[in-house]
Structure formats: structure tokens, C-alpha cells
Design a protein around this motif. Structure first.
Motif, PDB file in Angstrom:
ATOM      1  N   ALA A   4     -10.260 -83.504 -11.367  1.00 40.36           N
ATOM      2  CA  ALA A   4     -11.521 -83.061 -10.772  1.00 40.36           C
ATOM      3  C   ALA A   4     -12.168 -84.224 -10.025  1.00 40.36           C
ATOM      4  CB  ALA A   4     -12.457 -82.542 -11.858  1.00 40.36           C
ATOM      5  N   THR A   5     -12.809 -83.921  -8.915  1.00 43.57           N
ATOM      6  CA  THR A   5     -13.508 -84.955  -8.156  1.00 43.57           C
ATOM      7  C   THR A   5     -14.864 -85.266  -8.781  1.00 43.57           C
ATOM      8  OG1 THR A   5     -14.341 -83.264  -6.654  1.00 43.57           O
ATOM      9  CG2 THR A   5     -12.368 -84.480  -5.960  1.00 43.57           C
ATOM     10  N   ALA A   6     -15.383 -84.334  -9.595  1.00 40.60           N
ATOM     11  CA  ALA A   6     -16.645 -84.515 -10.322  1.00 40.60           C
ATOM     12  C   ALA A   6     -16.560 -83.659 -11.586  1.00 40.60           C
ATOM     13  CB  ALA A   6     -17.822 -84.075  -9.465  1.00 40.60           C
ATOM     14  N   PRO A   7     -17.260 -84.060 -12.627  1.00 46.72           N
ATOM     15  CA  PRO A   7     -17.224 -83.259 -13.850  1.00 46.72           C
ATOM     16  C   PRO A   7     -17.707 -81.831 -13.593  1.00 46.72           C
ATOM     17  CG  PRO A   7     -18.329 -85.367 -14.229  1.00 46.72           C
ATOM     18  CD  PRO A   7     -18.116 -85.235 -12.743  1.00 46.72           C
ATOM     19  N   LEU A   8     -17.041 -80.878 -14.225  1.00 51.35           N
ATOM     20  CA  LEU A   8     -17.433 -79.469 -14.135  1.00 51.35           C
ATOM     21  C   LEU A   8     -17.755 -78.970 -15.536  1.00 51.35           C
ATOM     22  CD1 LEU A   8     -14.607 -78.259 -11.742  1.00 51.35           C
ATOM     23  CD2 LEU A   8     -17.042 -78.326 -11.203  1.00 51.35           C
ATOM     24  N   THR A   9     -18.841 -78.213 -15.637  1.00 50.73           N
ATOM     25  CA  THR A   9     -19.176 -77.636 -16.931  1.00 50.73           C
ATOM     26  C   THR A   9     -18.410 -76.333 -17.110  1.00 50.73           C
ATOM     27  OG1 THR A   9     -21.003 -76.293 -16.113  1.00 50.73           O
ATOM     28  CG2 THR A   9     -21.522 -78.581 -16.780  1.00 50.73           C
ATOM     29  N   GLU A  10     -18.315 -75.898 -18.346  1.00 43.80           N
ATOM     30  CA  GLU A  10     -17.655 -74.628 -18.618  1.00 43.80           C
ATOM     31  C   GLU A  10     -18.390 -73.491 -17.907  1.00 43.80           C
ATOM     32  OE1 GLU A  10     -15.867 -72.103 -22.382  1.00 43.80           O
ATOM     33  OE2 GLU A  10     -16.776 -74.053 -22.727  1.00 43.80           O
ATOM     34  N   ALA A  11     -19.725 -73.552 -17.868  1.00 46.07           N
ATOM     35  CA  ALA A  11     -20.511 -72.511 -17.192  1.00 46.07           C
ATOM     36  C   ALA A  11     -20.194 -72.475 -15.691  1.00 46.07           C
ATOM     37  CB  ALA A  11     -22.002 -72.757 -17.408  1.00 46.07           C
ATOM     38  N   GLU A  12     -20.067 -73.639 -15.070  1.00 41.40           N
ATOM     39  CA  GLU A  12     -19.716 -73.686 -13.638  1.00 41.40           C
ATOM     40  C   GLU A  12     -18.333 -73.085 -13.405  1.00 41.40           C
ATOM     41  OE1 GLU A  12     -21.912 -77.697 -11.987  1.00 41.40           O
ATOM     42  OE2 GLU A  12     -20.217 -77.961 -13.360  1.00 41.40           O
ATOM     43  N   LEU A  13     -17.404 -73.416 -14.275  1.00 39.32           N
ATOM     44  CA  LEU A  13     -16.051 -72.879 -14.136  1.00 39.32           C
ATOM     45  C   LEU A  13     -16.024 -71.372 -14.352  1.00 39.32           C
ATOM     46  CD1 LEU A  13     -14.069 -75.756 -15.817  1.00 39.32           C
ATOM     47  CD2 LEU A  13     -13.852 -75.017 -13.443  1.00 39.32           C
ATOM     48  N   GLU A  14     -16.814 -70.875 -15.286  1.00 42.77           N
ATOM     49  CA  GLU A  14     -16.857 -69.428 -15.540  1.00 42.77           C
ATOM     50  C   GLU A  14     -17.346 -68.662 -14.313  1.00 42.77           C
ATOM     51  OE1 GLU A  14     -15.687 -67.598 -17.919  1.00 42.77           O
ATOM     52  OE2 GLU A  14     -15.284 -69.070 -19.482  1.00 42.77           O
TER      53      GLU A  14
END
Length: 138
Positions: A4-14
Motif C-alpha cells: 500500500a502507498t498509504a495505510p488503509l483502514t478496514e472501513a476504507e477497504l470495505e
């Protein structure tokens, strides 16, 4: 695999997964996406007919949310491993990611050695292990 180029939260991924699953249903694509938050690493398997897969992969290559894409396997398969999953998804810890049967750290010498052999069996075993562990509630 990619980073990933930046951290992603589980909510963002959902949120993203809702759109990706709609597209996969339309295009007859199935598969699995794993995301290890501590390492910000993705592992994905996609299955389907060649033309829609090539089109999807072209989009994946252009996606700015990840870099260092490494294709571990590409080619025909005898049967889909995830035919019921428009896009199975799990955020996994470092420990869980490492415990998957057949996992090899892509930075290790063992990984490079495995790539010289038959990586298709390695990849299939890894992802099938994840699928069976999720089905049994592990």
C-alpha cells in the motif's frame, strides 16, 4: 502481491470492496483479497475468463493505492478455488499472515527460490489454506 502507498483502514477497504464486488459480479470474476495492516501488504487472487481478468488487471496496475506489484502466477486453472466469493476479504495480522500454510516472506531468499520452482502449487496451497481456515472459523 503489492504494498500500500498509504495505510488503509478496514472501513476504507470495505467501502472499496462494495464497488469491486459489484464489478466482479458483472464481469464474472471471483477471488480473494488479503491485507496485512502492519506491513501494508496486499495479496490477491482473481479468477475468471481471460478477457475480463486482463481488463481488471490493467486497472489494478494503474491503481495509485499500491506499488511494487508482483505477479506470482498467471495462467489457466482447472477449476476456480473461490467460485462463491465475488471478492473474499480479510484484514490479517502479521502473525496470521505468517501462519498461513505455505506463506513465504517475499523479501526472503526462500521466496526467491520458490519462484524458480512451481509457484502455482505454492500459491494455490496458501490461498486454499486461508479459505479453509476461514470456513472453519479459525
Amino acid at each position: 502481491m503489492s504494498s500500500a502507498t498509504a495505510p488503509l483502514t478496514e472501513a476504507e477497504l470495505e467501502v472499496l470492496l462494495q464497488r469491486w464486488r459489484q464489478n466482479n459480479e458483472r464481469d464474472g470474476i471471483t477471488g480473494l483479497l488479503l491485507y496485512s495492516q502492519p506491513e501494508q501488504r496486499f495479496m490477491q487472487l482473481i479468477e475468471g475468463e481471460e478477457k475480463p481478468l486482463r481488463q481488471l488487471f490493467a486497472l489494478i496496475l494503474k491503481d495509485h493505492r499500491h506499488r511494487n506489484l508482483l505477479t506470482l502466477s498467471d495462467g489457466p486453472i482447472p477449476a476456480r478455488a473461490f467460485q462463491d466469493w465475488l471478492m473474499g476479504f480479510e484484514v490479517v495480522s502479521t502473525a496470521a499472515f505468517s501462519q498461513l500454510a505455505g506463506y513465504i516472506d517475499p523479501q526472503s531468499a526462500a521466496f526467491q527460490h520458490a519462484l524458480r520452482g512451481s509457484q502455482d502449487a505454492l500459491i494455490h496451497d496458501l490461498l486454499a489454506s486461508f479459505s479453509s481456515e476461514q470456513s472453519s472459523g479459525v
